[in-house]
Design a protein around this motif. Structure first.
Motif, PDB file in Angstrom:
ATOM      1  N   PRO A 151      43.162  50.128  52.162  1.00 29.43           N
ATOM      2  CA  PRO A 151      43.377  50.443  50.745  1.00 29.43           C
ATOM      3  C   PRO A 151      44.779  50.084  50.260  1.00 29.43           C
ATOM      4  O   PRO A 151      44.974  49.780  49.087  1.00 29.43           O
ATOM      5  CB  PRO A 151      43.120  51.956  50.657  1.00 29.43           C
ATOM      6  N   VAL A 152      45.761  50.108  51.155  1.00 30.06           N
ATOM      7  CA  VAL A 152      47.130  49.772  50.743  1.00 30.06           C
ATOM      8  C   VAL A 152      47.210  48.304  50.340  1.00 30.06           C
ATOM      9  O   VAL A 152      47.819  47.943  49.330  1.00 30.06           O
ATOM     10  CB  VAL A 152      48.133  50.074  51.894  1.00 30.06           C
ATOM     11  N   LEU A 153      46.529  47.464  51.120  1.00 28.06           N
ATOM     12  CA  LEU A 153      46.494  46.037  50.801  1.00 28.06           C
ATOM     13  C   LEU A 153      45.817  45.812  49.453  1.00 28.06           C
ATOM     14  O   LEU A 153      46.260  45.007  48.629  1.00 28.06           O
ATOM     15  CB  LEU A 153      45.744  45.285  51.918  1.00 28.06           C
ATOM     16  N   PHE A 154      44.714  46.574  49.213  1.00 29.47           N
ATOM     17  CA  PHE A 154      44.042  46.458  47.916  1.00 29.47           C
ATOM     18  C   PHE A 154      44.973  46.845  46.778  1.00 29.47           C
ATOM     19  O   PHE A 154      45.000  46.206  45.729  1.00 29.47           O
ATOM     20  CB  PHE A 154      42.773  47.315  47.853  1.00 29.47           C
ATOM     21  N   ASP A 155      45.767  47.882  47.022  1.00 27.68           N
ATOM     22  CA  ASP A 155      46.693  48.350  45.987  1.00 27.68           C
ATOM     23  C   ASP A 155      47.701  47.261  45.620  1.00 27.68           C
ATOM     24  O   ASP A 155      48.028  47.075  44.447  1.00 27.68           O
ATOM     25  CB  ASP A 155      47.423  49.602  46.501  1.00 27.68           C
ATOM     26  N   VAL A 156      48.160  46.525  46.613  1.00 28.75           N
ATOM     27  CA  VAL A 156      49.086  45.410  46.372  1.00 28.75           C
ATOM     28  C   VAL A 156      48.392  44.345  45.520  1.00 28.75           C
ATOM     29  O   VAL A 156      48.931  43.877  44.515  1.00 28.75           O
ATOM     30  CB  VAL A 156      49.563  44.798  47.718  1.00 28.75           C
ATOM     31  N   VAL A 157      47.161  44.008  45.918  1.00 27.37           N
ATOM     32  CA  VAL A 157      46.378  42.993  45.198  1.00 27.37           C
ATOM     33  C   VAL A 157      46.145  43.423  43.753  1.00 27.37           C
ATOM     34  O   VAL A 157      46.276  42.645  42.809  1.00 27.37           O
ATOM     35  CB  VAL A 157      45.024  42.754  45.922  1.00 27.37           C
ATOM     36  N   ARG A 158      45.815  44.705  43.588  1.00 25.22           N
ATOM     37  CA  ARG A 158      45.518  45.220  42.243  1.00 25.22           C
ATOM     38  C   ARG A 158      46.746  45.107  41.335  1.00 25.22           C
ATOM     39  O   ARG A 158      46.653  44.704  40.188  1.00 25.22           O
ATOM     40  CB  ARG A 158      45.076  46.681  42.341  1.00 25.22           C
TER      41      ARG A 158
END
Ligand SMILES: [Zn+2]
Length: 304
Positions: free
Chosen positions: A272-279
């Motif tokens: 989820p942290v990686l997704f947060d960066v992408v978002r």
């Protein structure tokens, strides 16, 4: 996906010693045959027709609890409302197909089972004579009524008398969530006017992608997806409810790429942290239309 409905518990067979707990019926909902093991773990497969169901035992309350606000925000959907543009694009394409296969759509009274936030009903405002819907999600129905001004009701379709005889009933990405899809189709056949139509979208477990992916096919996720149709088993269940299939296709589906990445990064990869960066970068905040030919679009006509 739109919206899930519970089945009426009274009509579900109860195994001995589990009073008050719904379970998968022991006989196939499509043909009445018996379930055996499926090659996919966690699922059952009819020995006669191949209809595939999740091997889960949940009570009605547990099923309903799956579809709280979290369902549309952070579970199956990153943010259902953030997907509004792509959902509306899908509905516009479905309306285009409905115009081709449903006679006099502009004069029709339309009823949607699983109307969620009301985007389809909103798109139908200038298309059909009348459009109304039902959903068990209180949060979604409140948005539909208060923000979009559409005719939506919160409740269980099986327990609700609808006060008109629709010409068309639609269920978008809903039938796979129902404990008793057979009862919903029977109720739809009862509510529709004779010669009326039902339109359904759902995954196709008989598609090449589903067969190749097996347990990893993206549509396999019990307990929210309780049943897995193929073209043959959907046709069979519709036939038993008194419908004749007049159209079956595998159209493309539009999704917001950022939401698709959410499923991959946050839910499947567990990052989820990686997704947060992408978002935060917002570079993937746009819609794409892809066709894996594993989603069915079916229109069937009620006999009589
Ligand atoms: Zn069967």
């Amino acid at each position: 996906m739109n919206r899930p409905q519970n089945a009426a518990s009274a009509e579900i067979e109860q195994p001995a010693g589990s009073a008050g707990v719904s379970s998968q019926p022991r006989s196939c909902l499509a043909c009445g045959g018996t379930y055996g093991p499926s090659p996919i773990s966690g699922l059952l497969r009819c020995r006669t027709c191949g209809f595939t169901s999740a091997d889960v035992r949940l009570g009605d309350e547990q099923l309903a609890a799956l579809y709280g606000r979290d369902y549309f925000h952070g579970q199956e959907y990153h943010d259902y409302r953030a997907e509004e543009a792509s959902l509306r694009a899908n509905f516009a394409r479905r309306i285009f197909a409905l115009r081709q296969h449903v006679p006099n759509l502009e004069e029709a009274s339309v009823f949607e089972i699983g109307c969620a936030y009301g985007f389809f009903l909103d798109e139908m405002k200038d298309v059909a004579r009348q459009a109304a819907g039902i959903d068990i999600s209180r949060d979604a129905v409140r948005h539909a009524v208060e923000q979009l001004g559409v005719d939506a009701t919160c409740g269980d379709y099986l327990l609700t008398e609808i006060d008109r005889c629709p010409d068309l009933i639609v269920m978008w990405d809903t039938i796979e969530h129902l404990a008793r899809p057979d009862l919903f189709l029977a109720a739809a056949a009862r509510d529709l006017r004779p010669g009326g139509h039902i339109a359904i979208t759902t995954g196709d477990i008989g598609s090449p992608v589903a067969r190749f992916r097996g347990r990893r096919w993206r549509m396999i996720h019990p307990p929210t997806h309780l049943h897995y149709f193929s073209a043959d088993t959907l046709r069979l269940m519709l036939d038993r409810a008194g419908f004749e299939v007049v159209h079956l296709s595998h159209p493309g589906v539009t999704r917001n790429l950022q939401s698709a990445l959410y499923i991959i990064l946050a839910l499947k990869v567990g990052a989820p942290v990686l997704f947060d960066v992408v978002r935060r970068l917002r570079v993937f905040d746009f819609s794409v239309t892809v066709n894996l030919f594993d989603i069915m679009f079916v229109i069937a006509r009620r006999g009589g």
